[in-house]
Design a protein around this motif. Structure first.
Motif, PDB file in Angstrom:
ATOM      1  N   LEU A 106     -23.450  -1.724  -4.056  1.00 26.09           N
ATOM      2  CA  LEU A 106     -22.393  -2.333  -4.857  1.00 26.09           C
ATOM      3  C   LEU A 106     -21.360  -3.064  -4.010  1.00 26.09           C
ATOM      4  O   LEU A 106     -20.331  -3.490  -4.524  1.00 26.09           O
ATOM      5  CB  LEU A 106     -21.703  -1.260  -5.708  1.00 26.09           C
ATOM      6  CG  LEU A 106     -22.614  -0.442  -6.630  1.00 26.09           C
ATOM      7  CD1 LEU A 106     -21.798   0.578  -7.412  1.00 26.09           C
ATOM      8  CD2 LEU A 106     -23.404  -1.340  -7.577  1.00 26.09           C
ATOM      9  N   SER A 156     -24.882  -2.077 -17.831  1.00 28.41           N
ATOM     10  CA  SER A 156     -26.252  -2.567 -17.800  1.00 28.41           C
ATOM     11  C   SER A 156     -26.545  -3.488 -18.976  1.00 28.41           C
ATOM     12  O   SER A 156     -25.972  -3.353 -20.062  1.00 28.41           O
ATOM     13  CB  SER A 156     -27.220  -1.387 -17.810  1.00 28.41           C
ATOM     14  OG  SER A 156     -27.102  -0.643 -16.619  1.00 28.41           O
ATOM     15  N   GLN A 192     -26.396  -7.511 -14.562  1.00 22.09           N
ATOM     16  CA  GLN A 192     -26.525  -6.089 -14.211  1.00 22.09           C
ATOM     17  C   GLN A 192     -27.691  -5.505 -14.986  1.00 22.09           C
ATOM     18  O   GLN A 192     -27.687  -5.504 -16.216  1.00 22.09           O
ATOM     19  CB  GLN A 192     -25.246  -5.327 -14.578  1.00 22.09           C
ATOM     20  CG  GLN A 192     -25.171  -3.932 -14.002  1.00 22.09           C
ATOM     21  CD  GLN A 192     -24.706  -3.950 -12.562  1.00 22.09           C
ATOM     22  OE1 GLN A 192     -23.586  -4.286 -12.265  1.00 22.09           O
ATOM     23  NE2 GLN A 192     -25.590  -3.574 -11.642  1.00 22.09           N
ATOM     24  N   PRO A 219     -19.062  -5.941  -9.015  1.00 22.88           N
ATOM     25  CA  PRO A 219     -20.195  -5.778  -9.940  1.00 22.88           C
ATOM     26  C   PRO A 219     -19.722  -5.449 -11.348  1.00 22.88           C
ATOM     27  O   PRO A 219     -18.625  -4.927 -11.552  1.00 22.88           O
ATOM     28  CB  PRO A 219     -20.978  -4.613  -9.326  1.00 22.88           C
ATOM     29  CG  PRO A 219     -19.968  -3.853  -8.527  1.00 22.88           C
ATOM     30  CD  PRO A 219     -19.017  -4.876  -8.002  1.00 22.88           C
ATOM     31  N   GLU A 246     -29.251  -5.606  -9.616  1.00 18.64           N
ATOM     32  CA  GLU A 246     -28.358  -6.734  -9.883  1.00 18.64           C
ATOM     33  C   GLU A 246     -28.997  -8.025  -9.404  1.00 18.64           C
ATOM     34  O   GLU A 246     -29.732  -8.052  -8.414  1.00 18.64           O
ATOM     35  CB  GLU A 246     -27.019  -6.512  -9.175  1.00 18.64           C
ATOM     36  CG  GLU A 246     -25.957  -7.543  -9.510  1.00 18.64           C
ATOM     37  CD  GLU A 246     -24.740  -7.405  -8.608  1.00 18.64           C
ATOM     38  OE1 GLU A 246     -23.654  -7.110  -9.132  1.00 18.64           O
ATOM     39  OE2 GLU A 246     -24.890  -7.591  -7.379  1.00 18.64           O
TER      40      GLU A 246
END
Length: 733
Positions: free
Chosen positions: A60, A74, A87, A70, A137
């Protein structure tokens, strides 16, 4: 054994003054970040891990040209600091829906009620760690003379064994290169394998100047540059799809799975097309689970079959179906290079409320990927790892489910917060988009509802499973305001066991608890700690897994203690009926009635060193009593009762246990009848205020009392009953 009973001034006892040697013990504690519990003095409620500074996960972090933080939600996209971010979901690297390979780590015994939609299984070589193609990612940004791409994986032990392709542009659906086994619209394909990068056009021509790739092994990131002379997106909008799979360096192609079981060098569980891509994105509309499936009669076998049929538990259903058909055209993002050049921020693709999946960085990592030797509960032998539990999701990044009440303003004091731990053989999405989740979350001013992964299907919220629950709580508090006086816990089956466990070990963290088809389990010796924490219990008379005698024993134990409880025994339900019925309004309303009193006049607590994780989770304090040391750990638990006369009230009287009956309505099964028992308290009687503490201890060598919060002075009289030598410390005296 003869008890030692003392009623003397504090100076005549074995009393230690700790104010100068341990200033943290008598200083008000503010949370490191977020909106966590605070007290005016004494020990903070709960474990230290709840208050720890955020962990740093290398996946991250940024290096080089990359600067944006980030998303950590999700299935979301955003524009931040001149970068486009997608993500992905954790542990969704399950490939196409094909032939089930029961030798894999997600076999039917481990995730009976949370099966994968995809059936891909990794080669058994440890270099793959059952997780090598798990996309975390995907990023894009323009840089001088090039377009930069960054891809982050969850696990990266050997870059030469993994590859990814980015399909760029619109046009006809075109087969991806190198045996990927899928197609989508594209004018160009960027493929990276190890430290090699290659840009092709749709006709298969390799373009120059050559793309380049660098691998940051510690961050598990690939940084790729495509020279603008080879491909120039200008200020246009470019369609992009990314897929990750395994790479066969010998053949210079993706490593396709076989239809059977995986071997050391070959993946298994293939779909009909032997699709090699394992994880694809952006996927912005993956469906949520439906807990009301399957069809009647809702037995355990039927529930497992239904779970497999709809299989949304890992948010991989659409992915699995698309990969089975070899067409990933449905998954794409339209990346706007004008926005990127202007540095325009856009968070419209990030869910703000409702159900979602989030990612946290744990403070604990035990390797990369999955380690199937770290299971915590062995069903054939009924072995529980307990405090030694690690769980087989050993990595640092951990997923969890979160519900943010939609349509409600943020309360002035912050959201309430409810931990909703999942069941055995289920995962963190067990309650996602369920009535269980929303009915708890939508009560009163609103509650954030979080379901931890527990690092696997079977922790019973001991060991690292318990740590995970508190790391989730801390992570939620970093992103949302929480009213720490409105915190509750509820869960189903193993989550019900976890409810008992968390309440009994950390009673001053929770206002109330609600256990559904759970039982006391390992918490039974510690149940006395629930004096100030009301409990609701739902159980089923035909439960195949939680014996009705165990359910009854919990109600009888609460009655014997004289503690507040409500117990409903459903008369025509088995272990899973209430889950598929998905109606919890009475329990949600029960939880919302209560707030936490962190300075009650009477504290009860039972310390069980066998349940602690030394140096990580040590439950040796509750309310204004702390630093409890068990005299003989081999003899089991140590129990403490301390009542202060400084509050001017006595104990509220326990009223008679009241029998009853009723019907639960509103669920998918129709009306469900239950028999009930409950115990309530009357009004606490007024009493003269006195500078006196009554202490009763068993198998305890020492303890500390915060006199300020106990409303006594340093000259308080101690009335002590102990089964052996006991040192009582009044903090700061």
């Amino acid at each position: 054994m003869t008890l030692l009973r003392l009623a003397v001034p504090v100076a005549a006892l074995a009393v230690a003054a700790c104010g100068s040697s341990d200033p943290a013990a008598v200083t008000a504690h503010a949370p490191a970040t977020g909106t966590l519990p605070t007290v005016s003095s004494g020990h903070r409620p709960g474990p230290d891990v709840l208050y720890a500074e955020p962990a740093v996960a290398p996946q991250l972090t940024n290096a080089g040209a990359w600067v944006a933080q980030p998303i950590l939600v999700s299935g979301a996209v955003a524009y931040r600091n001149g970068e486009f971010l997608y993500q992905d979901f954790l542990h969704d690297d399950h490939g196409a829906a094909g032939t089930v390979d029961r030798s894999g780590p997600y076999n039917i015994g481990d995730f009976l009620f949370a099966p994968r939609a995809g059936t891909f299984t990794y080669p058994t070589d440890p270099a793959y760690a059952h997780n090598a193609a798990d996309l975390v990612e995907f990023r894009v940004k323009p840089v001088a003379d090039a377009t930069a791409f960054r891809v982050t994986l969850n696990t990266l032990l050997d870059p030469s064994r993994v590859a990814f392709t980015v399909a760029l542009g619109d046009g006809a659906a075109t087969s991806w290169p190198h045996g990927a086994g899928v197609k989508s619209p594209a004018t160009h394909f960027l493929t990276v394998y190890g430290a090699e990068a290659e840009l092709r056009d749709a006709a298969g021509n390799v373009l120059a100047p050559a793309a380049t790739a660098t691998v940051d092994l510690s961050r598990r990131q690939f940084d790729v540059r495509v020279p603008r002379a080879a491909w120039d997106p200008g200020s246009g909008i470019v369609r992009m799809t990314i897929g990750v799979g395994l790479w066969d360096a010998a053949s210079g192609a993706y490593l396709a799975p076989a239809a059977g079981a995986a071997t050391a060098t070959k993946p298994g569980g293939a779909g009909p097309l032997l699709t090699a891509i394992v994880n694809v994105g952006p996927r912005l509309d993956e469906p949520f689970p439906d807990v009301t499936q399957p069809a009647p009669p809702y037995t355990i076998g039927d529930a497992a079959a239904g779970a497999a049929a709809q299989a949304h538990w890992w948010r991989d259903r659409q992915q699995a179906d698309a990969l089975r058909l070899g067409d990933v055209s449905a998954f794409a993002a339209q990346v706007d290079f004008a926005k990127l050049a202007a540095g325009t921020g856009d968070e419209s693709g990030v869910p703000q409320d409702g159900p979602m999946n989030r990612i946290l960085a744990s403070r604990h990592e035990f390797g990369q990927g999955l380690d199937t030797t770290k299971v915590c509960f062995d069903i054939p032998t009924s072995f529980e790892a307990g405090a030694a539990c690690i769980g087989f999701f050993v990595g640092q990044l951990q997923p969890y489910a979160l519900y943010v009440p939609p349509g409600k303003p943020v309360p002035d004091k912050g959201w309430g917060f409810t931990l909703l731990p999942h069941s055995l053989s289920a995962n963190y999405n067990q309650y996602t988009a369920s009535a269980n989740q929303s009915q708890v979350g939508d009560q009163a001013q609103g509650y954030l509802v979080a379901t931890p992964s527990g690092r696997g299907p079977d922790s019973f919220y001991a060991g690292m499973g318990e740590v995970d629950a508190f790391e989730v709580w801390a992570d939620v508090a970093r992103h949302y305001p929480i009213d720490s006086d409105r915190v509750t816990v509820t869960g189903y089956s193993m989550g019900g066991f976890g409810t008992y466990r968390l309440l009994s070990r950390w009673p001053d963290l929770f206002a109330a608890g609600f256990s559904v088809v759970g039982a006391m389990g390992a918490a039974e010796p510690m149940l006395a700690g629930l004096r100030n924490t009301p409990l609701m219990m739902w159980n089923a008379s035909a439960d195949e897994l939680v014996n009705v005698e165990d359910a009854e024993a919990a109600a009888e134990a609460m009655a014997a203690l004289g503690y507040r409880f409500i117990y409903w025994l459903f008369t025509s339900a088995d272990h899973l009926t209430l889950a598929t019925n998905d109606e919890y309004t009475p329990g949600a309303e029960f939880l919302a009635q209560f707030s936490i009193d962190r300075n009650p006049p009477h504290v009860s607590f039972v310390m069980n060193p066998a349940e602690d994780v030394p140096g990580v989770l040590v439950a040796d304090h509750a309310y204004w009593v702390s630093d409890i040391v068990v005299r003989d750990p081999d003899a089991g638990v140590g129990s403490v009762e301390v009542r202060s006369e400084g509050f001017g009230v006595g104990d509220a009287p326990a009223l008679a246990v009241a029998p009853g009956a009723g019907t639960l309505t509103g669920g998918s099964h129709g009306p469900m009848s239950y028999a009930s028992r409950s115990l309530a308290w009357g009004e606490a009687p007024a009493a003269p205020v006195a500078d006196v503490l009554h202490v009763t201890a068993s198998n305890v060598a020492s303890l500390t009392i915060d006199p300020h919060r106990a409303r006594v002075t340093c000259g308080a009289q101690l009335d002590v009953t102990s089964d052996g030598p006991l040192t009582v410390t009044l903090a700061g005296c």
